[in-house]
Design an enzyme around this catalytic site. Structure first.
Site, PDB file in Angstrom:
ATOM      1  N   SER A  63       0.799  -1.295  -0.023  1.00 30.98           N
ATOM      2  CA  SER A  63       0.001  -0.180   0.087  1.00 30.98           C
ATOM      3  C   SER A  63       0.540   1.312  -0.037  1.00 30.98           C
ATOM      4  O   SER A  63       0.335   2.449  -0.220  1.00 30.98           O
ATOM      5  CB  SER A  63      -1.072  -0.228   1.274  1.00 30.98           C
ATOM      6  OG  SER A  63      -2.074  -0.858   0.864  1.00 30.98           O
ATOM      7  N   LYS A  66       0.319   3.561  -2.933  1.00 27.32           N
ATOM      8  CA  LYS A  66      -1.021   4.319  -3.032  1.00 27.32           C
ATOM      9  C   LYS A  66      -0.541   5.834  -2.959  1.00 27.32           C
ATOM     10  O   LYS A  66      -1.179   6.657  -3.437  1.00 27.32           O
ATOM     11  CB  LYS A  66      -1.960   3.952  -1.982  1.00 27.32           C
ATOM     12  CG  LYS A  66      -2.358   2.591  -2.101  1.00 27.32           C
ATOM     13  CD  LYS A  66      -3.335   2.222  -0.872  1.00 27.32           C
ATOM     14  CE  LYS A  66      -3.778   0.666  -0.862  1.00 27.32           C
ATOM     15  NZ  LYS A  66      -4.391   0.285   0.414  1.00 27.32           N
ATOM     16  N   TYR A 190      -3.823  -2.485 -10.348  1.00 25.42           N
ATOM     17  CA  TYR A 190      -3.843  -2.111  -8.975  1.00 25.42           C
ATOM     18  C   TYR A 190      -2.929  -3.275  -8.336  1.00 25.42           C
ATOM     19  O   TYR A 190      -1.987  -3.091  -7.371  1.00 25.42           O
ATOM     20  CB  TYR A 190      -5.204  -1.925  -8.295  1.00 25.42           C
ATOM     21  CG  TYR A 190      -5.262  -2.168  -6.655  1.00 25.42           C
ATOM     22  CD1 TYR A 190      -5.022  -1.046  -5.866  1.00 25.42           C
ATOM     23  CD2 TYR A 190      -5.468  -3.299  -5.997  1.00 25.42           C
ATOM     24  CE1 TYR A 190      -5.032  -1.054  -4.502  1.00 25.42           C
ATOM     25  CE2 TYR A 190      -5.311  -3.366  -4.716  1.00 25.42           C
ATOM     26  CZ  TYR A 190      -5.274  -2.105  -4.020  1.00 25.42           C
ATOM     27  OH  TYR A 190      -5.185  -2.315  -2.539  1.00 25.42           O
ATOM     28  N   TYR A 237      -4.614   3.185   8.035  1.00 29.67           N
ATOM     29  CA  TYR A 237      -6.224   2.462   8.119  1.00 29.67           C
ATOM     30  C   TYR A 237      -6.628   3.174   9.853  1.00 29.67           C
ATOM     31  O   TYR A 237      -6.307   4.473   9.982  1.00 29.67           O
ATOM     32  CB  TYR A 237      -5.820   1.221   8.068  1.00 29.67           C
ATOM     33  CG  TYR A 237      -5.081   0.909   6.860  1.00 29.67           C
ATOM     34  CD1 TYR A 237      -5.574   1.122   5.749  1.00 29.67           C
ATOM     35  CD2 TYR A 237      -4.019   0.036   6.778  1.00 29.67           C
ATOM     36  CE1 TYR A 237      -5.117   0.884   4.367  1.00 29.67           C
ATOM     37  CE2 TYR A 237      -3.416  -0.423   5.501  1.00 29.67           C
ATOM     38  CZ  TYR A 237      -3.797   0.116   4.546  1.00 29.67           C
ATOM     39  OH  TYR A 237      -3.255  -0.186   3.249  1.00 29.67           O
ATOM     40  N   VAL A 255       1.120  -3.783   3.743  1.00 30.23           N
ATOM     41  CA  VAL A 255       0.945  -5.045   4.620  1.00 30.23           C
ATOM     42  C   VAL A 255       2.248  -6.065   4.304  1.00 30.23           C
ATOM     43  O   VAL A 255       2.511  -7.097   4.866  1.00 30.23           O
ATOM     44  CB  VAL A 255      -0.322  -5.963   4.012  1.00 30.23           C
ATOM     45  CG1 VAL A 255      -1.637  -5.337   4.627  1.00 30.23           C
ATOM     46  CG2 VAL A 255      -0.284  -6.287   2.775  1.00 30.23           C
TER      47      VAL A 255
END
Ligand code: GLU
Length: 302
Positions: A63, A66, A190, A237, A255
């Site tokens: 992530s 992102k 993605y 998160y 992760v």
């Protein structure tokens, strides 16, 4: 300030840690990683690099990608981007679908999975996934000053094979008119962006463009503060508030166990320890940057 000594101290403390958390197992290729790895790197705008532990070993950035995709999407769409994705913390798990239904298919922010998928969709618009991935790699390589950075195809395939929940998020958004490309194309892009591999050194250097310090690459001049704001509010998160409280610096976790941190005006930082806490963020990585923040006094709230 003796950054080398601070990192040595952090490395020694982390080597003694007994409760390290757990490696992510839902992506089979990630479950194979050596749980005892730990590395950290600090890159200064003048080119100096400080490291401890496994700072040269490439890992799956997941992530953290992102952040780079958000930079591309903002570059492409400007403020129009925010009609598709919100900018509020979610307080939900990274892959939650709950809020999407309540909020009509508009994800809360660009860093939860649904928001990141919409961001990839925005960055992809009008391009083949291959072109988007080429552009993303070029952006990351320029930011890091390193042309060897690549995508691990095995990890991408592993994600593709186990990515039904992510596909569900995409189809849900498509049903609400919030996908511009066919779901398969966006998801292929993605899954591949998550499978970029980088070391702590490469990520610490790649974070420099977000510091705004003299001599660092000007890749997203107007968007830089906004990306940092998103990282501070949503980068971890449902543990984003906790990270801001403990570390006080914008950061983005993945992760794969990496955390990329920006010390505005000062340094790019990256830590990697593959074992995660309950919210899917690196457990020792969070502790390490907390120690680093305390030792340097670099919290933006100091
Ligand atoms: N590839 C991961 C997923 O989509 C990214 C999640 C993360 O790194 O937090 O599930």
């Amino acid at each position: 300030m003796d950054i080398a000594a601070i990192l040595d101290d952090i490395g020694e403390t982390m080597a003694r840690a007994t409760d390290r958390g757990r490696v992510a197992t839902y992506i089979p290729q990630l479950a194979r990683i050596d749980a005892n790895r730990f590395g950290m790197a600090v890159a200064l705008p003048d080119g100096q690099i400080f490291t401890t532990g496994d700072a040269k070993i490439p890992f799956s950035i997941q992530s953290i990608s992102k952040v780079f995709t958000l930079a591309l999407a903002l570059g492409r769409m400007g403020d129009q981007f925010w009609t598709r994705v919100g900018r509020e913390p979610s307080g939900q798990a990274f892959n939650s679908i709950l809020q999407l239904e309540h909020e009509g298919g508009i994800p809360r922010n660009p860093f939860i999975n649904a928001g990141a998928i919409a961001t990839t969709d925005a960055a992809l618009a009008g391009h083949a996934p291959r072109e988007f991935l080429g552009e993303l790699l070029r952006f990351i390589r320029t930011a890091a000053g390193d042309d060897s950075i690549h995508i691990n195809e095995k990890v991408a395939r592993s994600e593709e094979e186990t990515g039904d929940l992510n596909r569900a998020l995409a189809y849900f958004m498509a049903a609400h008119g919030n996908m511009l490309n066919p779901v398969d194309l966006t998801m292929g892009a993605y899954f591949h962006q998550c499978a970029v591999e980088m070391s702590c050194i490469q990520l610490a250097r790649a974070a420099l463009f977000l510091t705004g310090a003299d001599g660092t690459p000007r890749l997203v001049s107007p968007g830089r503060r906004r990306i940092n704001a998103m990282m501070m509010l949503c980068g971890h998160y449902d543990a984003s508030g906790d990270f801001a409280y403990r570390v006080g610096l914008p950061g983005k976790s993945g992760v794969g166990g990496g955390i990329m941190v920006v010390a505005p005006g000062r340094a790019g930082v990256c830590v990697w320890s593959p074992c995660l806490n309950a919210q899917g963020n690196s457990k020792l990585g969070t502790e390490a940057v907390e120690m680093f923040g305390r030792a340097t006094g670099w919290s933006v709230f100091d």
